[in-house]
Design a protein around this motif. Structure first.
Motif, PDB file in Angstrom:
ATOM      1  N   GLN A  92       0.860  -1.188   0.178  1.00 29.08           N
ATOM      2  CA  GLN A  92       0.217   0.023   0.085  1.00 29.08           C
ATOM      3  C   GLN A  92       0.850   1.385  -0.142  1.00 29.08           C
ATOM      4  O   GLN A  92       0.476   2.123  -0.656  1.00 29.08           O
ATOM      5  CB  GLN A  92      -0.890  -0.191   1.168  1.00 29.08           C
ATOM      6  CG  GLN A  92      -1.944  -1.015   1.116  1.00 29.08           C
ATOM      7  CD  GLN A  92      -2.801  -1.090   2.426  1.00 29.08           C
ATOM      8  OE1 GLN A  92      -2.130  -1.377   3.411  1.00 29.08           O
ATOM      9  NE2 GLN A  92      -4.067  -0.895   2.419  1.00 29.08           N
ATOM     10  N   VAL A  93       1.969   1.308   0.657  1.00 28.68           N
ATOM     11  CA  VAL A  93       2.882   2.312   0.806  1.00 28.68           C
ATOM     12  C   VAL A  93       3.374   2.538  -0.607  1.00 28.68           C
ATOM     13  O   VAL A  93       3.217   3.753  -1.111  1.00 28.68           O
ATOM     14  CB  VAL A  93       4.123   2.273   1.719  1.00 28.68           C
ATOM     15  CG1 VAL A  93       5.177   3.118   1.923  1.00 28.68           C
ATOM     16  CG2 VAL A  93       3.375   2.313   3.117  1.00 28.68           C
ATOM     17  N   GLU A  94       3.941   1.782  -1.257  1.00 29.01           N
ATOM     18  CA  GLU A  94       4.538   1.528  -2.575  1.00 29.01           C
ATOM     19  C   GLU A  94       3.514   2.054  -3.445  1.00 29.01           C
ATOM     20  O   GLU A  94       3.766   3.093  -4.438  1.00 29.01           O
ATOM     21  CB  GLU A  94       4.792   0.210  -2.970  1.00 29.01           C
ATOM     22  CG  GLU A  94       5.471   0.351  -4.535  1.00 29.01           C
ATOM     23  CD  GLU A  94       6.159  -0.963  -4.936  1.00 29.01           C
ATOM     24  OE1 GLU A  94       6.147  -1.195  -6.207  1.00 29.01           O
ATOM     25  OE2 GLU A  94       5.964  -2.121  -4.231  1.00 29.01           O
ATOM     26  N   ALA A  95       2.144   1.552  -3.594  1.00 30.19           N
ATOM     27  CA  ALA A  95       1.082   2.155  -4.352  1.00 30.19           C
ATOM     28  C   ALA A  95       0.718   3.535  -4.101  1.00 30.19           C
ATOM     29  O   ALA A  95       0.520   4.246  -5.252  1.00 30.19           O
ATOM     30  CB  ALA A  95      -0.324   1.232  -4.105  1.00 30.19           C
ATOM     31  N   MET A  96       0.830   4.021  -3.075  1.00 34.49           N
ATOM     32  CA  MET A  96       0.677   5.447  -2.573  1.00 34.49           C
ATOM     33  C   MET A  96       1.557   6.445  -3.405  1.00 34.49           C
ATOM     34  O   MET A  96       1.152   7.271  -3.801  1.00 34.49           O
ATOM     35  CB  MET A  96       0.363   5.752  -1.095  1.00 34.49           C
ATOM     36  CG  MET A  96      -0.790   5.148  -0.629  1.00 34.49           C
ATOM     37  SD  MET A  96      -0.683   5.147   1.277  1.00 34.49           S
ATOM     38  CE  MET A  96      -1.282   6.803   1.471  1.00 34.49           C
ATOM     39  N   ILE A  97       2.539   5.965  -3.193  1.00 33.46           N
ATOM     40  CA  ILE A  97       3.943   6.711  -3.816  1.00 33.46           C
ATOM     41  C   ILE A  97       3.872   6.554  -5.258  1.00 33.46           C
ATOM     42  O   ILE A  97       4.044   7.889  -5.909  1.00 33.46           O
ATOM     43  CB  ILE A  97       5.173   6.188  -3.082  1.00 33.46           C
ATOM     44  CG1 ILE A  97       5.545   6.694  -1.721  1.00 33.46           C
ATOM     45  CG2 ILE A  97       6.374   6.842  -4.075  1.00 33.46           C
ATOM     46  CD1 ILE A  97       6.616   5.786  -1.089  1.00 33.46           C
ATOM     47  N   LYS A  98       3.573   5.560  -5.972  1.00 35.73           N
ATOM     48  CA  LYS A  98       3.582   5.399  -7.119  1.00 35.73           C
ATOM     49  C   LYS A  98       2.244   6.231  -8.079  1.00 35.73           C
ATOM     50  O   LYS A  98       2.423   6.445  -8.979  1.00 35.73           O
ATOM     51  CB  LYS A  98       3.507   3.917  -7.923  1.00 35.73           C
ATOM     52  CG  LYS A  98       4.936   3.324  -7.788  1.00 35.73           C
ATOM     53  CD  LYS A  98       4.832   2.203  -8.198  1.00 35.73           C
ATOM     54  CE  LYS A  98       6.277   1.288  -8.062  1.00 35.73           C
ATOM     55  NZ  LYS A  98       6.116  -0.139  -8.747  1.00 35.73           N
TER      56      LYS A  98
END
Length: 83
Positions: free
Chosen positions: A6-12
Motif C-alpha cells: 500500500q505504501v508503494e502504491a500511494m507513492i507510485k
C-alpha cells in the motif's frame, strides 16, 4: 496498519515513474524504510524530493497509519553515482 504494498502504491500514484522499495522495520506495519528513485526529482533539492514523497503519503501519515518513516530519494543519475 498499512502494508508495504500500500505504501508503494500511494507513492507510485503521485510519482508515476518511481521505483520504490519499502521495508517494514518492525513487522508492525507502522515503521518503514523507503527508497524512491524518480526522474521527477531532477532539479529538486533533497528537501523538495522528500516533500513530494510525504505529500504522497499524507493521508497515511496524518492518520498515524505510518508512525515513522526513514526516507532515501534519488534521481536515476544520482543512484547510478552511488553504485
Amino acid at each position: 496498519m498499512i502494508s508495504p504494498v500500500q505504501v508503494e502504491a500511494m507513492i507510485k500514484a503521485e510519482l508515476a515513474d518511481a521505483q520504490v522499495q519499502v521495508q517494514d522495520l518492525t513487522g508492525g506495519g507502522d515503521h518503514y524504510q523507503v527508497t524512491v528513485v524518480s526522474s521527477l526529482f531532477e532539479g529538486k533539492r533533497l528537501i523538495q524530493q522528500h516533500q513530494m514523497v510525504y505529500a504522497a503519503l499524507q493521508q497515511a501519515m496524518s492518520s498515524e497509519a505510518i508512525h515513522a518513516l526513514s526516507l532515501k530519494t534519488y534521481t536515476p543519475q544520482a543512484l547510478k553515482a552511488t553504485q
